[in-house]
Write a protein that holds these residues in place. Sequence first.
Motif, PDB file in Angstrom:
ATOM      1  N   ALA A   1       1.877   3.839  -5.975  1.00 23.43           N
ATOM      2  CA  ALA A   1       0.932   2.747  -5.657  1.00 23.43           C
ATOM      3  C   ALA A   1      -0.276   2.908  -6.592  1.00 23.43           C
ATOM      4  N   LYS A   2      -1.455   2.742  -6.095  1.00 25.89           N
ATOM      5  CA  LYS A   2      -2.723   2.986  -6.802  1.00 25.89           C
ATOM      6  C   LYS A   2      -2.680   2.599  -8.282  1.00 25.89           C
ATOM      7  N   ALA A   3      -2.417   3.571  -9.196  1.00 25.60           N
ATOM      8  CA  ALA A   3      -2.478   3.271 -10.630  1.00 25.60           C
ATOM      9  C   ALA A   3      -1.344   2.354 -11.084  1.00 25.60           C
TER      10      ALA A   3
ATOM     11  N   SER B   1       0.847  -1.195   0.000  1.00 34.37           N
ATOM     12  CA  SER B   1       0.000   0.000   0.000  1.00 34.37           C
ATOM     13  C   SER B   1       0.880   1.240   0.000  1.00 34.37           C
ATOM     14  N   GLY B   2       0.254   2.372  -0.288  1.00 32.28           N
ATOM     15  CA  GLY B   2       0.984   3.637  -0.245  1.00 32.28           C
ATOM     16  C   GLY B   2       1.506   3.919   1.154  1.00 32.28           C
ATOM     17  N   SER B   3       0.677   3.612   2.156  1.00 32.21           N
ATOM     18  CA  SER B   3       1.094   3.842   3.552  1.00 32.21           C
ATOM     19  C   SER B   3       2.369   3.065   3.845  1.00 32.21           C
ATOM     20  N   GLU B   4       2.384   1.805   3.458  1.00 31.78           N
ATOM     21  CA  GLU B   4       3.547   0.960   3.750  1.00 31.78           C
ATOM     22  C   GLU B   4       4.786   1.454   3.018  1.00 31.78           C
TER      23      GLU B   4
ATOM     24  N   VAL C   1       9.468  12.250  -2.896  1.00 31.41           N
ATOM     25  CA  VAL C   1       8.246  12.652  -3.601  1.00 31.41           C
ATOM     26  C   VAL C   1       7.254  11.488  -3.604  1.00 31.41           C
ATOM     27  N   ASP C   2       6.088  11.748  -3.049  1.00 30.29           N
ATOM     28  CA  ASP C   2       5.030  10.744  -2.964  1.00 30.29           C
ATOM     29  C   ASP C   2       4.182  10.832  -4.237  1.00 30.29           C
ATOM     30  N   GLU C   3       4.333   9.796  -5.087  1.00 28.60           N
ATOM     31  CA  GLU C   3       3.608   9.756  -6.372  1.00 28.60           C
ATOM     32  C   GLU C   3       2.421   8.804  -6.297  1.00 28.60           C
TER      33      GLU C   3
HETATM   34  C1  LIG Z   1      -0.618  10.785  -1.744  1.00 27.72           C
HETATM   35  C2  LIG Z   1      -0.936   9.542  -0.970  1.00 27.72           C
HETATM   36  N1  LIG Z   1       0.056   8.872  -0.375  1.00 27.72           N
HETATM   37  C3  LIG Z   1      -0.175   7.754   0.325  1.00 27.72           C
HETATM   38  C4  LIG Z   1      -1.456   7.264   0.459  1.00 27.72           C
HETATM   39  C5  LIG Z   1      -1.695   6.018   1.247  1.00 27.72           C
HETATM   40  O1  LIG Z   1      -1.949   4.967   0.388  1.00 27.72           O
HETATM   41  P1  LIG Z   1      -2.764   3.674   0.899  1.00 27.72           P
HETATM   42  O2  LIG Z   1      -4.154   4.100   1.188  1.00 27.72           O
HETATM   43  O3  LIG Z   1      -2.633   2.719  -0.257  1.00 27.72           O
HETATM   44  O4  LIG Z   1      -2.051   3.170   2.090  1.00 27.72           O
HETATM   45  C6  LIG Z   1      -2.516   7.916  -0.160  1.00 27.72           C
HETATM   46  C7  LIG Z   1      -3.889   7.395  -0.048  1.00 27.72           C
HETATM   47  O5  LIG Z   1      -4.831   7.909  -0.566  1.00 27.72           O
HETATM   48  C8  LIG Z   1      -2.255   9.107  -0.874  1.00 27.72           C
HETATM   49  O6  LIG Z   1      -3.242   9.797  -1.445  1.00 27.72           O
END
Ligand SMILES: Cc1ncc(COP(=O)(O)O)c(C=O)c1O
Length: 456
Positions: A286-288, A117-120, A257-259
């Motif tokens: 992550a995501k896309a 995940s993005g958080s991880e 940079v958080d993409e």
């Molecule tokens: C910019 C950004 N970084 C990190 C995250 C966290 O990602 P995740 O919900 O997959 O843990 C999000 C979630 O929406 C986000 O928008």
Amino acid sequence: MATLDSLMAEDRDHHVHGQTNLRQHQQQGPAVMVTEGHGVYIKTDDGRELIDGFSGLGCTSLGYHNDRLAEAAKRQMDTLPFAPTFYGRSHPKVAELAARLVRMAAVPMDRVMFQCSGSEANDAMIKFLWYRNIARGQPQRRKLISRWKGYYGNTVAAVSLSGQPHMHANFGLPMDDFLKLSTPNYFHFHIAGETEEEFSARMAQEFEDLVVETGPDNIAAFFAEPMQSGGGAILPPRGYWQAMQRVIRKYDIHFHVDEVVCGFGRTGYWWGAEAFNLQPDSTSCAKALTAAFFPMSALMFKEDFYQDMMRNSDEAGVLGHGFTYSGHPVGAAIALEALDIYRDIDLIGHVRRVSERFLSGCQALMEHPLVGDARGIGLFCGIELVKDKKTREKYDPALKVGQRVQDAAHAGGLYLRSIPPDRISFMPPLIIEENEIDDALAILRKALDIVYNELD
Ligand SMILES: Cc1ncc(COP(=O)(O)O)c(C=O)c1O
């Protein structure tokens, strides 16, 4: 067989939802149950079809149906449904994906680590920054700087980085070492008469003051989204990133940079870093990456960073970090296929073409008495609702204006997300066509009319 009504009740009675008012859920059950999707449309429990104006959670880049992704998943599940990446073990898809990602990075990157995940990904990056600084003999370099309204996730460290007070309240967070700067929302926070460039210079001065006060040698990194997403799709004002990057260079601060949202086309560029000319030292996505068909994220950094990490791994025997599902073969296969699809359909070209219609339509909403500001890039726009355009006065939060616009749009056939108090984050799937953009904008305009008339 369970009916939808009975499942709504099961959900109300047993399922705990994040980012949800728990009492309201306990009393009312799910606000909506999404049952199916195709193209840019979702179908809800009442049988209606809605245009998804928020791409799930900014992730369903290819909408809700894709044969190629489904087949890639099936092929991989039939071949190798799981293999770990611990203990130096690997599998072909994850190796191919790692190489592919470093080759396509906005600035040269050398190493990739996969998470779920993005958080991880962001959490791991914080750990790796601390780990690396210990290897360099700088254990005091622990401070992390980010911005209010920033959203980096919900794990303990990533949420400490996030600038969302409701995600800290009553958890005893943020942890120590996490410092915040103002959000660059020009419309809302500029001083009367201040130009965008002057506002940007003020933001950069605030950054420099914090760096000096903290001591540059105590700073592990500055984390930022190219365009803030969870905070309400906040387009950086003119000159902002040039001014901020001058401070980064002057004090030699690691720039992460958080993409997670901006990556893979959202801004009309592969990366938000390209859209805003950023020079990251490391990046997370992550995501896309998998078009949201599988939970997967990636963290990229450069060789010198890896070399420092190696010294600690020599000492401890291993890099003491990882998840069972890091680099999952099905996720990697889907990500590789998604990247092929993006190339085959010329996703970036498509986003640039349709974004003209999208952004001009959003801009036109500024004529509406409720809309104070509408700014965006690509298929990513933040719309700010105000009581008074001139003074930028907001409505009383108790009126829940954003929520009401969201609900009226929903009733009209557009699935939207309002971000309290009164911002709308508008970001449809990247495959959206111009006629669908027109439909979505017409529904949004009508929703604004309905709420404005009610308030009047
Ligand atoms: C910019 C950004 N970084 C990190 C995250 C966290 O990602 P995740 O919900 O997959 O843990 C999000 C979630 O929406 C986000 O928008």
